[in-house]
Design a protein around this motif. Sequence first.
Motif, mmCIF file in Angstrom:
data_model
loop_
_atom_site.group_PDB
_atom_site.id
_atom_site.type_symbol
_atom_site.label_atom_id
_atom_site.label_comp_id
_atom_site.label_asym_id
_atom_site.label_seq_id
_atom_site.Cartn_x
_atom_site.Cartn_y
_atom_site.Cartn_z
ATOM 1 N N ARG A 34 39.225 36.820 61.586
ATOM 2 C CA ARG A 34 39.701 35.579 60.940
ATOM 3 C C ARG A 34 39.091 35.419 59.562
ATOM 4 N NH1 ARG A 34 43.705 33.348 64.316
ATOM 5 N NH2 ARG A 34 43.037 33.720 66.437
ATOM 6 N N ARG A 35 39.898 34.994 58.616
ATOM 7 C CA ARG A 35 39.432 34.753 57.255
ATOM 8 C C ARG A 35 38.552 33.505 57.212
ATOM 9 N NH1 ARG A 35 39.180 38.547 53.982
ATOM 10 N NH2 ARG A 35 39.162 37.040 52.307
ATOM 11 N N ALA A 36 37.504 33.571 56.407
ATOM 12 C CA ALA A 36 36.548 32.465 56.295
ATOM 13 C C ALA A 36 37.213 31.176 55.840
ATOM 14 C CB ALA A 36 35.414 32.843 55.344
ATOM 15 N N LYS A 37 38.132 31.260 54.902
ATOM 16 C CA LYS A 37 38.795 30.053 54.383
ATOM 17 C C LYS A 37 39.566 29.344 55.487
ATOM 18 C CE LYS A 37 40.523 27.234 51.242
ATOM 19 N NZ LYS A 37 40.151 25.857 51.408
ATOM 20 N N ILE A 38 40.228 30.090 56.333
ATOM 21 C CA ILE A 38 40.981 29.492 57.447
ATOM 22 C C ILE A 38 40.028 28.826 58.428
ATOM 23 C CG2 ILE A 38 42.454 30.025 59.439
ATOM 24 C CD1 ILE A 38 43.729 32.224 57.616
ATOM 25 N N ILE A 39 38.939 29.514 58.765
ATOM 26 C CA ILE A 39 37.939 28.931 59.667
ATOM 27 C C ILE A 39 37.352 27.673 59.041
ATOM 28 C CG2 ILE A 39 35.699 29.286 60.788
ATOM 29 C CD1 ILE A 39 36.445 32.307 60.909
ATOM 30 N N ASP A 73 25.942 23.175 69.283
ATOM 31 C CA ASP A 73 26.898 23.233 70.397
ATOM 32 C C ASP A 73 28.281 22.787 69.941
ATOM 33 O OD1 ASP A 73 24.958 24.144 72.160
ATOM 34 O OD2 ASP A 73 24.601 22.169 73.059
ATOM 35 N N LYS A 74 28.344 21.720 69.158
ATOM 36 C CA LYS A 74 29.625 21.220 68.651
ATOM 37 C C LYS A 74 30.283 22.270 67.757
ATOM 38 C CE LYS A 74 31.653 17.404 66.036
ATOM 39 N NZ LYS A 74 31.400 16.189 65.258
ATOM 40 N N LEU A 75 29.500 22.859 66.866
ATOM 41 C CA LEU A 75 30.014 23.906 65.986
ATOM 42 C C LEU A 75 30.515 25.099 66.788
ATOM 43 C CD1 LEU A 75 30.368 25.367 63.222
ATOM 44 C CD2 LEU A 75 28.001 26.141 63.522
ATOM 45 N N LEU A 76 29.713 25.582 67.713
ATOM 46 C CA LEU A 76 30.093 26.757 68.497
ATOM 47 C C LEU A 76 31.333 26.508 69.342
ATOM 48 C CD1 LEU A 76 26.503 27.882 69.488
ATOM 49 C CD2 LEU A 76 28.110 29.163 68.021
ATOM 50 N N SER A 77 31.449 25.326 69.896
ATOM 51 C CA SER A 77 32.639 24.976 70.668
ATOM 52 C C SER A 77 33.886 25.006 69.782
ATOM 53 C CB SER A 77 32.458 23.598 71.299
ATOM 54 O OG SER A 77 33.617 23.216 71.991
ATOM 55 N N ALA A 78 33.783 24.428 68.598
ATOM 56 C CA ALA A 78 34.913 24.431 67.664
ATOM 57 C C ALA A 78 35.248 25.852 67.218
ATOM 58 C CB ALA A 78 34.590 23.551 66.462
ATOM 59 N N LEU A 79 34.235 26.638 66.917
ATOM 60 C CA LEU A 79 34.488 28.020 66.483
ATOM 61 C C LEU A 79 35.146 28.840 67.579
ATOM 62 C CD1 LEU A 79 31.252 28.824 64.468
ATOM 63 C CD2 LEU A 79 33.591 28.638 63.573
ATOM 64 N N LYS A 80 34.714 28.636 68.809
ATOM 65 C CA LYS A 80 35.324 29.374 69.930
ATOM 66 C C LYS A 80 36.805 29.047 69.996
ATOM 67 C CE LYS A 80 34.847 30.385 74.802
ATOM 68 N NZ LYS A 80 34.085 30.145 76.029
ATOM 69 N N GLU A 81 37.142 27.801 69.860
ATOM 70 C CA GLU A 81 38.544 27.379 69.884
ATOM 71 C C GLU A 81 39.326 27.989 68.702
ATOM 72 O OE1 GLU A 81 40.724 23.207 68.995
ATOM 73 O OE2 GLU A 81 39.121 23.126 70.489
ATOM 74 N N ILE A 82 38.727 27.993 67.538
ATOM 75 C CA ILE A 82 39.389 28.495 66.329
ATOM 76 C C ILE A 82 39.601 29.999 66.368
ATOM 77 C CG2 ILE A 82 39.086 28.828 63.838
ATOM 78 C CD1 ILE A 82 37.613 26.050 63.881
#
Length: 85
Positions: A34-39, A73-82
């Motif tokens: 995944r591209r950084a800008k999209i994330i 935890d909030k960040l990691l949860s969002a990243l997993k989804e993304i």
Amino acid sequence: MKSERKRLSDELRKLDFTLPESSSNFVFAEHSKRRAKIIFDKLVEKNIYVRYWNLPGIDNKLRVSVGTAEQNDKLLSALKEIVTG
């Protein structure tokens, strides 16, 4: 902070991010697909803010500050989804 930085780094690697070892209060991460800008944009939609620069050599990397366990935890949860969605 050291233990959270290690945990954050380990969990990011499990999500297919590559990142060098860090001794500071942030990590510099790049995702394998995944591209950084999209994330970055998708994190902003969730009111989660990391640093992104559209500059040569770092335009596909995110600077992620090490937060509290709850913030990470909030960040990691969002990243997993993304990155898996």
